[in-house]
Scaffold this active site. Structure first.
Site: not given
Ligand SMILES: CC(C)(C)c1cccc(C(=O)NCC2(NC(=O)c3cccc4nocc34)CCCC2)c1
Length: 253
Positions: A96, A123
């Site tokens: 993210p 996380e």
């Molecule tokens: C974007 C915003 C909403 C501000 C936000 C802020 C903080 C955390 C998360 C969140 O989703 N954390 C969970 C995880 N997410 C992703 O991996 C992920 C999420 C989004 C786009 C992606 N593109 O690639 C991987 C991606 C990270 C660890 C396990 C899944 C999302």
């Protein structure tokens, strides 16, 4: 292109290797894939690869060591099997916090010999392995998801469609039309009448120049209405500029 995914859920990637154009290309060996599960590199007998966060807070963090070992194993694999050039290889963390994925980045990634995709769960991942072993972080969008696997598969699908011979001639022409940077025009197919609704006459006229112009006008109209920002900084072909002026003039009246 050899793609390796570092993931706790290797079986998820069957969605890409077993179905559709990417699945057919995989079976034709137009690209290669391997999944590496960091759980096999856990430092303890019980296979723990996550632990509580320093500083407290909810959830768990993926530990650095099993991820580091998995990345090293991925690099060793393509070096040992002398697949492509190490300098034309990259480790990408789907995150993210990453740079937004766009067509230019997909095109750049499609020119790599080796691509290692690191997928987070829980996380996230201990920062220290990201700092030392990840070349770039890429995000597919601003929404919360459960893991990096689906983002990794979306990136893979976009990249693989650009590889030679993955798309048949018709589909690659279609790909080119998508890649003109405009939203798609409306599509219709048989039957001519559906629930009292018919098909725009021009599409049945057989006049291909008129049909092409109608489609371009519809794409421009939709892009202006739904995603005007896609037009910013896009250099317009003369025909596009003319149609856009016509559309804007209509909307002013
Ligand atoms: C974007 C915003 C909403 C501000 C936000 C802020 C903080 C955390 C998360 C969140 O989703 N954390 C969970 C995880 N997410 C992703 O991996 C992920 C999420 C989004 C786009 C992606 N593109 O690639 C991987 C991606 C990270 C660890 C396990 C899944 C999302």
């Amino acid at each position: 292109m050899f793609i390796q995914a570092i993931t706790l859920f290797p079986e998820m990637f069957a969605s890409i290797t077993e179905y559709g154009v990417t699945g057919r290309a995989f079976k034709q060996n137009l690209w290669q894939f391997a999944a590496i599960n960091p759980r096999q590199f856990a430092d303890n007998k019980l296979g723990y690869i996550d632990d509580r966060p320093f500083g407290g807070g909810p959830g768990m963090i993926m530990m650095a060591s099993p991820i580091q070992t998995a990345i090293d194993a991925a690099k060793q694999h393509y070096k040992q099997h002398s697949i492509g050039q190490p300098e034309n290889s990259r480790v990408v963390y789907l995150s993210p916090q990453g740079a937004p994925l766009n067509h230019a980045k997909v095109q750049a990634l499609s020119r790599l010999d080796n691509l290692v995709l690191l997928c987070g769960r829980y996380e996230g991942i201990d920062e220290r392995v990201l700092q030392t072993s990840v070349d770039e972080e890429i995000s597919i969008g601003d929404f919360v998801v459960s893991g990096g696997e689906l983002p990794a598969m979306m990136l893979m699908d976009a990249v693989l469609r650009l590889l030679p011979n993955v798309l048949g001639d018709s589909a690659s022409a279609e790909q080119d039309s998508f890649a003109n940077g405009l939203l798609d025009c409306p599509h219709y197919t048989r039957p001519t009448e559906f629930q009292g609704m018919s098909v725009p006459e021009v599409l049945k006229s057989g006049n291909h120049a008129l049909i092409a112009e109608w489609r371009l006008e519809q794409s421009l109209r939709r892009t202006l209405q739904r995603r005007p920002e896609l037009l910013d900084g896009r250099c317009l072909l003369p025909q596009e500029a003319r149609l856009l002026d016509k559309i804007r003039l209509e909307q002013e009246q």
